[in-house]
Scaffold this active site. Structure first.
Site, PDB file in Angstrom:
ATOM      1  CG  ASP A   1      -3.107 -20.286   3.093  1.00  0.00           C
ATOM      2  OD1 ASP A   1      -3.852 -21.288   3.007  1.00  0.00           O
ATOM      3  OD2 ASP A   1      -1.867 -20.374   2.999  1.00  0.00           O
TER       4      ASP A   1
ATOM      5  CG  ASP B   1       2.310 -22.623   2.589  1.00  0.00           C
ATOM      6  OD1 ASP B   1       1.414 -21.762   2.387  1.00  0.00           O
ATOM      7  OD2 ASP B   1       2.106 -23.646   3.265  1.00  0.00           O
TER       8      ASP B   1
ATOM      9  CB  SER C   1       3.740   8.677   1.293  1.00  0.00           C
ATOM     10  OG  SER C   1       3.197   7.599   0.560  1.00  0.00           O
TER      11      SER C   1
ATOM     12  N   GLY D   1       5.244   4.850  -5.558  1.00  0.00           N
ATOM     13  CA  GLY D   1       6.595   4.378  -5.275  1.00  0.00           C
ATOM     14  C   GLY D   1       6.834   4.240  -3.785  1.00  0.00           C
TER      15      GLY D   1
ATOM     16  CG  HIS E   1      -2.151  -0.894   0.974  1.00  0.00           C
ATOM     17  ND1 HIS E   1      -3.451  -0.459   1.097  1.00  0.00           N
ATOM     18  CD2 HIS E   1      -2.237  -2.203   0.619  1.00  0.00           C
ATOM     19  CE1 HIS E   1      -4.288  -1.446   0.828  1.00  0.00           C
ATOM     20  NE2 HIS E   1      -3.562  -2.531   0.547  1.00  0.00           N
ATOM     21  CG  ASP E   2       5.078   3.410   1.238  1.00  0.00           C
ATOM     22  OD1 ASP E   2       4.566   4.547   1.300  1.00  0.00           O
ATOM     23  OD2 ASP E   2       6.305   3.231   1.138  1.00  0.00           O
TER      24      ASP E   2
ATOM     25  CG  HIS F   1      -4.333 -12.236  -0.374  1.00  0.00           C
ATOM     26  ND1 HIS F   1      -5.294 -12.115  -1.357  1.00  0.00           N
ATOM     27  CD2 HIS F   1      -3.953 -10.955  -0.099  1.00  0.00           C
ATOM     28  CE1 HIS F   1      -5.497 -10.844  -1.646  1.00  0.00           C
ATOM     29  NE2 HIS F   1      -4.688 -10.126  -0.908  1.00  0.00           N
ATOM     30  CB  THR F   2       0.145 -17.438   1.522  1.00  0.00           C
ATOM     31  OG1 THR F   2       0.274 -18.731   2.106  1.00  0.00           O
ATOM     32  CG2 THR F   2       1.435 -16.666   1.739  1.00  0.00           C
TER      33      THR F   2
END
Length: 326
Positions: free
Chosen positions: A223, A231, A65, A61, A55-56, A183-184
């Site tokens: 997960d 994994d 922030s 870039g 998200h940064d 998201h694991t």
């Protein structure tokens, strides 16, 4: 085994040759030990750091922030960032304090964010990946329009997702699939996948809906196979249509991305190789105004006081006694 050995050699060489190692030889030890200790107390911090990284870096870039939290236009007050983990933000700040105490203000919060996230991924069982150093800390939050460019969990179109990623230098479809694999180790509030539970159009979404009805404040593992281990369990679950977000399910429903999902489900090595590549690409996401800013000396959560003149850009080698590339 050979791949692991080669990667270890690359990691060692990268550390020895990095500008941060020259400016602060203790930095890697400080980052790794701090992250490992924190994860022993709360494993969820790994996902928190990974989310801050994404998200940064995605909006404008990697410039830290997102950590600025003392103004009304702070990024964490905007829709896509409302569930950013304060404890993960605090871990980054605590590492900054330790690094600056050991070496002076030679490393930015932006660099610490990248290094801490990598350490968290490795400590959770995932791959090491190179990240650029010498990123400066921004002087203001990213524009709201850029923050809202972050792909939301309710996006059902792979074409839309691919298009968003491509604007950030992530033009391969495999980038989208591999980075979704983060998201694991993730967890989510029910409100973040309410569109999926409201549809309840498959067995798993009906189960999610029932769980959220009974325990609306419980965090759902993204997960459902190995939630605390980095994994390929996320991809194995997707092959059984057990994706929590609409954007997760989009990957298995689209012919092109489904083939990559199945490849990653079958081979953890294939996933790790692409994830490392894609994370490095994300860490190099373009900055609209180039690498301009400062090294925050007082706190990662605020810009430097006016009396401290530390504004530099990537074209300068030194400013006020510290290396701009640190």
């Amino acid at each position: 085994m050979a791949n692991s050995s080669a990667l270890a050699v690359v990691a060692t060489l990268a550390l020895l040759l990095s500008p941060a190692a020259a400016a602060c030889p203790q930095l890697d030890s400080i980052v790794v030990s701090s992250v490992r200790t924190a994860l022993q107390g709360e494993i969820a911090l790994a996902a928190g750091l990974l989310r801050i990284f994404f998200h940064d870096c995605f909006p404008n870039g990697c410039d830290a922030s997102i950590l600025l939290n003392t103004t009304s236009d702070r990024e964490t007050a905007q829709g896509p960032n409302l569930t950013i983990q304060p404890r993960a933000m605090q871990l980054i700040e605590s590492i900054r304090a330790k690094a600056h105490a050991a070496c002076g203000p030679t490393v930015s919060c932006a660099d610490i964010t990248l290094l801490a996230t990598r350490a968290a991924v490795v400590a959770s069982g995932g791959p090491w990946f190179p990240v650029p150093e010498g990123n400066l800390d921004s002087l203001a939050p990213a524009a709201q329009s850029k923050v809202f460019d972050l792909p939301g969990p309710d996006i059902a179109s792979v074409a839309t997702l691919v298009g968003r990623f491509a604007t950030r230098g992530l033009g391969e479809v495999a980038d989208l699939v591999a980075l979704s694999g983060g998201h694991t180790i993730g967890r989510s509030q029910c409100s973040s996948f309410s569109d999926r539970t409201q549809r309840s159009d498959d067995t798993f979404s009906k189960k999610l809906a029932a769980n959220c009805t009974k325990r609306p404040n419980t965090l759902q593992n993204l997960d459902v196979v190995t939630p605390d281990l980095f994994d390929n369990g996320y991809f194995r679950a997707l092959t059984f249509n057990q994706g929590v977000f609409t954007s997760d399910m989009a990957l298995i429903k689209n012919k092109t991305t489904a083939a990559i999902v199945k490849q990653f489900a079958q081979s953890k090595d294939a996933f790790f190789t692409q994830f490392a590549k894609s994370m490095t690409k994300l860490a190099n996401a373009p900055k609209t105004d180039g690498n301009k800013g400062e090294i925050r000396r007082v706190s990662c959560f605020r810009t430097n006081p006016k009396g401290i003149e530390t504004v530099v850009d990537s074209g300068e080698e030194e400013e006020q006694g510290f290396a701009a590339s640190a």
